[in-house]
Design an enzyme around this catalytic site. Sequence first.
Site, PDB file in Angstrom:
ATOM      1  N   VAL A 160       2.683   3.346  -5.631  1.00 11.27           N
ATOM      2  CA  VAL A 160       3.973   3.750  -5.061  1.00 11.27           C
ATOM      3  C   VAL A 160       4.683   2.542  -4.444  1.00 11.27           C
ATOM      4  CG1 VAL A 160       5.145   5.216  -3.372  1.00 11.27           C
ATOM      5  CG2 VAL A 160       3.237   6.129  -4.695  1.00 11.27           C
ATOM      6  N   CYS A 161       4.162   2.037  -3.363  1.00  7.32           N
ATOM      7  CA  CYS A 161       4.857   0.974  -2.630  1.00  7.32           C
ATOM      8  C   CYS A 161       4.999  -0.312  -3.442  1.00  7.32           C
ATOM      9  CB  CYS A 161       4.126   0.698  -1.324  1.00  7.32           C
ATOM     10  SG  CYS A 161       3.946   2.170  -0.302  1.00  7.32           S
ATOM     11  N   THR A 162       3.915  -0.722  -4.108  1.00  7.05           N
ATOM     12  CA  THR A 162       3.975  -1.931  -4.929  1.00  7.05           C
ATOM     13  C   THR A 162       4.748  -1.671  -6.213  1.00  7.05           C
ATOM     14  OG1 THR A 162       1.865  -2.749  -4.084  1.00  7.05           O
ATOM     15  CG2 THR A 162       2.615  -3.663  -6.169  1.00  7.05           C
TER      16      THR A 162
ATOM     17  N   ILE B  40       0.874  -1.167   0.000  1.00  8.47           N
ATOM     18  CA  ILE B  40       0.000   0.000   0.000  1.00  8.47           C
ATOM     19  C   ILE B  40       0.919   1.226   0.000  1.00  8.47           C
ATOM     20  CG2 ILE B  40      -1.777   1.283   1.229  1.00  8.47           C
ATOM     21  CD1 ILE B  40      -2.548  -1.304   2.657  1.00  8.47           C
TER      22      ILE B  40
END
Length: 236
Positions: A140-142, A136
């Site tokens: 961005v994070c993935t 999440i």
Amino acid sequence: MKKGFVFLLTLFLSLLSMSIAAGPGTPWTRIDKNDVALLIIDHQLGLFTIVNDQTPVQLWSNVLAHAELGKIFGLPTVITSSAETGPNGPIPEEILELHPNATIVRRSGEVNAWDSEEFREAVKATGKKQVILAGITTDVCTAFAALSLNAEGYTVFANADASGALSKFNADLANEQMRAAGVHVLSLFTIASDLMRDWRATPGGAEMLQFYSKYFPSYGNLARVHAAAAAGNARV
């Protein structure tokens, strides 16, 4: 009429050239449960609150299912968080309880987990060439971690269900970007099924029926009906 035809012809040729330039799609690659690590990226309680492309109940279930796959299949697991003491919040205890021996990297400032040397070393230490990841937010994070790992030569499987974004539009953009780069963007059900591959395997039917019952109740019921029918046929 002629101008309209010329415009349509020009548009068709342009689209055709773009398709040819893009080349064939990413080849289908199987998940190898003996050569894959599970990455849990910024699944933090504060970040859960900004996800709008799925309901809180769906997201919670999908995130826990992602983490539980690592336990069921004995996958080396790396968990990372960003600024836990700030608004991003802590990692859910339910995830930590599933992985008491996992490597946990609590990043101080790096937005892209792969920019963290500690995280890079933890992933490399697994010795695996494939990774299944979710985070999440999706865009961005993935996406940042998936694209970075892909560029490093890893075969990357992004769990779309266990990633969440501020909007479906944002998630769609990120998933398109990842696919274009060669990342395999898959559903949770696809990942679980490819890890198992065969109901007779270990882990197989006995373990996965419980998993499906918990996270995919409709399919869990279908499996129960099949088991009951098979048992009935055996008695005949």
